[in-house]
Design an enzyme around this catalytic site. Structure first.
Site, mmCIF file in Angstrom:
data_model
loop_
_atom_site.group_PDB
_atom_site.id
_atom_site.type_symbol
_atom_site.label_atom_id
_atom_site.label_comp_id
_atom_site.label_asym_id
_atom_site.label_seq_id
_atom_site.Cartn_x
_atom_site.Cartn_y
_atom_site.Cartn_z
ATOM 1 N N THR A 170 0.882 -1.237 -0.020
ATOM 2 C CA THR A 170 -0.097 -0.132 -0.008
ATOM 3 C C THR A 170 0.990 1.186 0.166
ATOM 4 O OG1 THR A 170 -1.270 -1.192 1.531
ATOM 5 C CG2 THR A 170 -1.642 1.301 1.494
ATOM 6 N N ARG A 198 -13.747 -8.255 -0.054
ATOM 7 C CA ARG A 198 -12.692 -8.152 1.230
ATOM 8 C C ARG A 198 -12.383 -6.575 1.248
ATOM 9 N NH1 ARG A 198 -7.389 -5.973 1.924
ATOM 10 N NH2 ARG A 198 -6.256 -7.023 3.725
ATOM 11 N N VAL A 199 -12.350 -5.944 2.558
ATOM 12 C CA VAL A 199 -11.877 -4.753 2.818
ATOM 13 C C VAL A 199 -10.862 -4.754 3.616
ATOM 14 C CG1 VAL A 199 -12.505 -2.224 3.465
ATOM 15 C CG2 VAL A 199 -14.254 -3.594 2.211
ATOM 16 N N GLY A 200 -9.747 -4.244 3.374
ATOM 17 C CA GLY A 200 -8.559 -4.071 4.406
ATOM 18 C C GLY A 200 -8.678 -2.863 5.315
ATOM 19 N N ASP A 201 -7.313 -2.257 5.554
ATOM 20 C CA ASP A 201 -7.325 -1.280 6.490
ATOM 21 C C ASP A 201 -7.191 0.240 5.754
ATOM 22 O OD1 ASP A 201 -4.859 -2.308 5.610
ATOM 23 O OD2 ASP A 201 -3.883 -0.588 6.651
ATOM 24 N N GLY A 222 0.936 -3.341 4.745
ATOM 25 C CA GLY A 222 0.967 -4.476 5.293
ATOM 26 C C GLY A 222 -0.213 -5.418 5.510
ATOM 27 N N GLY A 224 -3.299 -5.952 6.324
ATOM 28 C CA GLY A 224 -4.657 -5.021 6.663
ATOM 29 C C GLY A 224 -5.453 -5.682 7.784
HETATM 30 N N1 GLY Z 1 -2.933 -2.731 3.708
HETATM 31 C C1 GLY Z 1 -3.586 -2.990 2.843
HETATM 32 C C2 GLY Z 1 -4.670 -3.869 2.882
HETATM 33 O O1 GLY Z 1 -4.314 -4.962 3.666
HETATM 34 O O2 GLY Z 1 -5.496 -3.900 2.350
#
Ligand code: GLY
Length: 307
Positions: A170, A198-201, A222, A224
């Site tokens: 990212t 899927r949604v990450g951080d 990293g 998420g």
């Molecule tokens: N850090 C990005 C993600 O895990 O989507």
């Protein structure tokens, strides 16, 4: 000025009582910082800052460079797809006044960071996802783009045949302009070969990015799911509010993740920038690089790591 300063002597203590600050140093005189080796992206940011521009314009311009780069397999055009072979993008922005915008699961658009800014500026919402985010982008006329490249299609084919992938980088960017306005942005295609939806951080304010213009800002890269679980960037900014320097705060946030996920082999890392231009950076494992702009010069440095 590439010097490291000992800025604070007080060790910061996490809520869980862990004190494991290996360095407790921060870089000073930093105007902007980005995760990984993102020199051309930081040049884009610098161009705005040197013209006395707004930090939000600077981070948006910088992140757009990364979003256009097909060689960056975790951001924008040419990002690695989900398990079905489709690319979906997440991004967010936050300004010095706690205003923020975010999009997630956006398909077919070149610059999710700009759409996220549009959510902040043209709506009274913070976050739009999926079909709704795309409808907003269409209505506002944001640039459409087919995101898949030969390389991203090939990577998906190989993954389906059983090849493993640990691609995860990212872009997070934080900048302080000449009027001391501190802003941040981040953008990602998320975990390679993720489940669709899927949604990450990265698009979650407080997880992948947080900015408090009176205190400081942080961005994450990293795994998420681990950053989401600990709201890493909000944690870092709150530590800074309580007196931690940015380096110590990044180390404590990484160590909180290690406590929560002790056996994980996944990389996770943070960058932070205070409103006084002090920067910190720390990763769980070796290998995390950071690009900084200080006194008009851009350079890439290796971040410290805990394990
Ligand atoms: N850090 C990005 C993600 O895990 O989507």
């Amino acid at each position: 000025m590439n010097r490291r300063n000992f800025l604070y002597s007080l060790p910061a203590i996490s809520a869980s009582g862990v004190v494991s600050v290996s360095q407790n140093q921060s870089l000073s005189n930093v105007q902007a910082i980005a995760t990984w080796d993102n020199q051309s992206a930081l040049q884009g940011c610098d161009q705005v800052l040197t013209q006395n521009g707004y930090a939000l314009d600077a981070v948006e311009a910088g992140v757009r460079v990364a979003e256009s780069n097909p060689d960056d397999l975790s951001v924008g055009y040419g990002g690695l797809p989900d398990a079905t072979g489709k690319i979906s993008l997440d991004a967010c922005v936050m300004n010095e006044l706690l205003r923020c915008g975010s999009v997630s699961y956006v398909r077919g658009y070149a610059h999710p960071v700009s759409i996220a800014r549009g959510v902040m500026e043209f709506t009274d919402h913070v976050m739009l996802v999926g079909d709704g985010a795309e409808a907003f982008a269409k209505k506002k006329g944001y640039e459409r783009r087919k995101l898949e490249t030969k390389a991203s299609k090939q990577a998906h084919k190989e993954w389906k045949k059983g090849a493993s992938s640990n691609n995860h980088d990212t872009i997070g960017m934080l900048a302080l302009d000449r009027q001391d306005r501190l802003c941040g942005a981040c953008s990602t295609s998320g975990r390679a070969f993720k489940l669709p939806g899927r949604v990450g951080d990265s698009p979650i304010i407080g997880a992948g990015l947080y900015v408090d213009g009176k205190v400081g800002a942080a961005a994450a890269t990293g795994m998420g799911e681990q950053v989401l679980t600990t709201l890493g960037c909000f944690h870092i900014v709150e530590l800074m509010r309580q007196g931690s320097n940015p380096q110590a705060a990044c180390e404590l946030a990484v160590n909180r993740i290690i406590e929560a996920f002790p056996k994980s082999a996944d990389q996770v890392a943070f960058i932070a920038l205070s409103r006084r231009g002090e920067a910190g950076m720390h990763a769980r494992y070796e290998g995390f690089k950071v690009t900084i702009l200080e006194a008009g010069h851009i350079r890439v440095i290796d971040a410290s790591h805990t394990q």
